[in-house]
Design an enzyme around this catalytic site. Structure first.
Site, PDB file in Angstrom:
ATOM      1  CG  HIS A 169      -2.033  -1.048   1.103  1.00  0.00           C
ATOM      2  ND1 HIS A 169      -3.044  -1.018   0.183  1.00  0.00           N
ATOM      3  CD2 HIS A 169      -2.212  -2.190   1.836  1.00  0.00           C
ATOM      4  CE1 HIS A 169      -3.813  -2.084   0.334  1.00  0.00           C
ATOM      5  NE2 HIS A 169      -3.328  -2.813   1.340  1.00  0.00           N
ATOM      6  CG  ASP A 174       1.014  -1.142  -3.682  1.00  0.00           C
ATOM      7  OD1 ASP A 174       1.813  -1.852  -3.055  1.00  0.00           O
ATOM      8  OD2 ASP A 174      -0.070  -0.754  -3.212  1.00  0.00           O
TER       9      ASP A 174
END
Length: 599
Positions: A169, A174
């Site tokens: 996150h 990511d």
């Protein structure tokens, strides 16, 4: 293929490069919430890749200009203190747009990330460049089963494809994980025939795997105008189509852009595609028509029996009458057609006999009435001149025939005035069904006359013409037409080469014998296609033997336009409906339902 500094138009990528040549920018955002308009970015991460190699990275925190909710801080680890000194979105978004310029945007759940980027552009008055966007969630749903991964979240897919980093996150981490997921998905999609950008853009569409795998049939096709034939394993022609770009058009059959069920069935049967490259798009259209007529492919819906279309001509007798026939010799009088169907020919025949008062009985009548001859019911109703009993003496009936022949030759004034008057009267009397019948008969009559007049306009023994090539700047298309049949076409590289090209084309063009009947040298539809090409702006006549192409000023095509105006003013459209429109003379791929789009 890249666009300008600030835009990437998907339409320019219709043919698309191979995927190893495409530059992707994989992006991920962290935000203060889920609303692109109410919330703001707190971090952006982007990785630019090409051919499996990373060529650049962009990562930065973003000052959202507001407090970060505690739940978001728990999820991402981003605190208010961390973003105090970070640049605002007004600085970050333009930097990202420059970083992503000319690339395909990739994101996991792309609607979310792209939605925030678009909203930020709107707030700053920037134009969103509208790039091609690929969503790895949608691709995963296509090729990753539940047996392999419990869901299609980024963490699950990263584990499946053994990504080098674990999603946490944070935007750049990511994005890096999404790069590995993208490469894993592309590897699986390759076995389904997804090898080019055009394939990838539709890879998530609901196309059966058996159809998508057939996309390799288009790989060797040229990016040129021409005709394509789908053939089965035995060599039987299944379908014939035309395209300005053969490779792009054939590829579209293996995507969700092709929605006709019978085409999906055809693609499953097809074993190969045979291309026929042509010098011009006109030649492609004509070749398609001829091949359909010659081979009657089972998956082509139109033009499979063009030689059987009926005509109307005057009989050769003392009191001639219009009659539906299969062929019309060149010396025939009062020729209309050909008609798309027997029903249309019948409707036109009824309109002609009614408009000009010509007889409808099929007996051959002598110049003088037989003793004891009696008139039929139509004469009693005032709908026939009754020459059989001498009610319409030869001079009177001859005037009616002459008026009909003048209409066929190109003067539709009388018919238009008569029909307009009848429609106004019937509509005023609220006799809408009769008005609709009158309208349809008149349309059939005028369309039959329009086709005959257009065929006559292009029937010169030889015609050489040229126009600027629509797709090649500076080049000119040159065509040779003989007796309404396309005898050859070529492309001159420049305006100075047009006459030389025309001379050479005249020497090698097909030798077309003079016909002995209407539209005898070519299918009527071919002559119409050629005629409409000659009508286009920019066409120059180089040489004409005989009478050049010209439609009558008061002819049926003009009358059709005028009648449409009359219907729009005087006829209740909700009762009678819009006037029937002419089927496209050359629909893409020979299919009326394709008429928006050629390929």
């Amino acid at each position: 293929m890249t666009a300008g500094p600030t835009s990437l138009q998907p339409s320019l990528l219709a043919d698309g490069p191979a995927l190893h040549e495409v530059e992707f920018v994989v992006v991920d955002l962290e935000t203060t919430g889920g609303s692109p308009h109410a919330d703001r970015m707190t971090e952006i991460g982007a990785v630019r890749v090409r051919g499996g190699e990373v060529v650049g990275e962009l990562g930065t925190l973003v000052n959202p200009g507001r407090a970060i909710p505690p739940g978001i801080t728990v999820l991402t680890g981003i605190t208010d203190a961390m973003v105090v000194a970070a640049p605002p979105e007004e600085e970050v978004v333009p930097t990202f747009l420059e970083f992503a310029r000319g690339a395909v945007i990739v994101a996991h759940n792309a609607r979310f990330d792209v939605g925030f980027l678009r909203a930020a552009c709107d707030r700053m008055g920037l134009t969103w460049p509208d790039p091609v966007v690929v969503d790895t969630v949608a691709l995963a749903r296509r090729v990753v089963s539940k047996d392999e991964a419990p869901n299609h979240k980024l963490g699950s897919l990263a584990r499946l494809f053994r990504a080098d980093v674990v999603p946490d996150h944070r935007a750049l981490t990511d994005a890096r994980a999404t790069v590995d997921v993208l490469h894993g998905l592309l590897g699986r999609l390759a076995s389904l025939g997804v090898t080019h950008l055009a394939d990838l853009r539709t890879a998530a569409d609901p196309v059966p795997d058996a159809v998508r795998r057939k996309s390799t049939l288009a790989d060797a096709l040229p990016s040129a105008p021409g005709v394509y034939q789908f053939l089965d394993a035995s060599g039987r022609i299944l379908y014939v189509g035309t395209a300005t770009n053969l490779r792009t058009r054939v590829r579209s059959y293996f995507t969700a852009a092709e929605k006709r069920r019978r085409m999906a069935e055809m693609v499953r049967i097809a074993d190969r595609v045979h291309p026929i490259v042509t010098a011009t798009a006109l030649e492609a259209s004509v070749r398609e028509l001829r091949l359909i007529a010659q081979h009657t492919p089972p998956y082509n819906a139109r033009s499979r029996s063009p030689a059987r279309e009926p005509w109307i001509r005057l009989t050769d007798e003392a009191f001639p009458r219009p009659s539906i026939v299969r062929t019309a010799p060149l010396d025939a009088r009062g020729v209309l057609g050909p008609f798309r169907s027997r029903a249309l020919a019948t409707a036109a025949l009824e309109a002609a006999t009614g408009a000009f008062g010509l007889r409808t009985c099929t007996d051959r009548l002598p110049a003088r009435p037989r003793p004891g001859a009696s008139a039929c019911v139509l004469a009693e109703l005032g709908r026939c001149a009754a020459p059989c009993v001498g009610a319409g003496e030869p001079p009177d009936y001859a005037e009616r025939v002459a008026a009909y022949e003048a209409f066929c030759a190109g003067d539709a004034t009388q018919v238009l005035e008569l029909v307009s008057s009848r429609l106004r009267r019937l509509t005023a009397e609220q006799r809408y069904e009769e008005a609709a019948l009158e309208r349809d008969r008149c349309h059939a009559l005028l369309r039959g006359a329009a086709r005959a007049q257009r065929l006559a306009s292009a029937a010169a023994p030889e015609l050489l013409a040229a126009r600027p090539a629509p797709t090649t700047p500076g080049a000119w298309e040159v065509v040779c037409v003989r007796h309404g049949r396309l005898a050859g076409s070529a492309v001159a590289p420049g305006v100075g080469d047009v006459l030389g090209t025309a001379h050479a084309l005249r020497l090698v063009a097909e030798d077309v014998p003079a016909p002995d009947r209407w539209a005898g040298a070519a299918l009527a539809e071919e002559t119409e296609i050629v005629s409409r090409w000659l009508d286009q702006p920019g066409v120059r006549m180089l040489d004409v033997t005989g009478t050049g192409p010209a439609l009558p000023r008061l002819g049926a095509e003009r009358a059709l336009v005028d009648l449409a105006a009359v219907l729009g003013v005087t006829v209740e459209s909700d009762v009678l409906g819009a006037p029937p429109h002419q089927a496209p003379e050359q629909a893409p791929d020979g299919e009326p339902e394709d008429a928006p789009g050629a390929a």
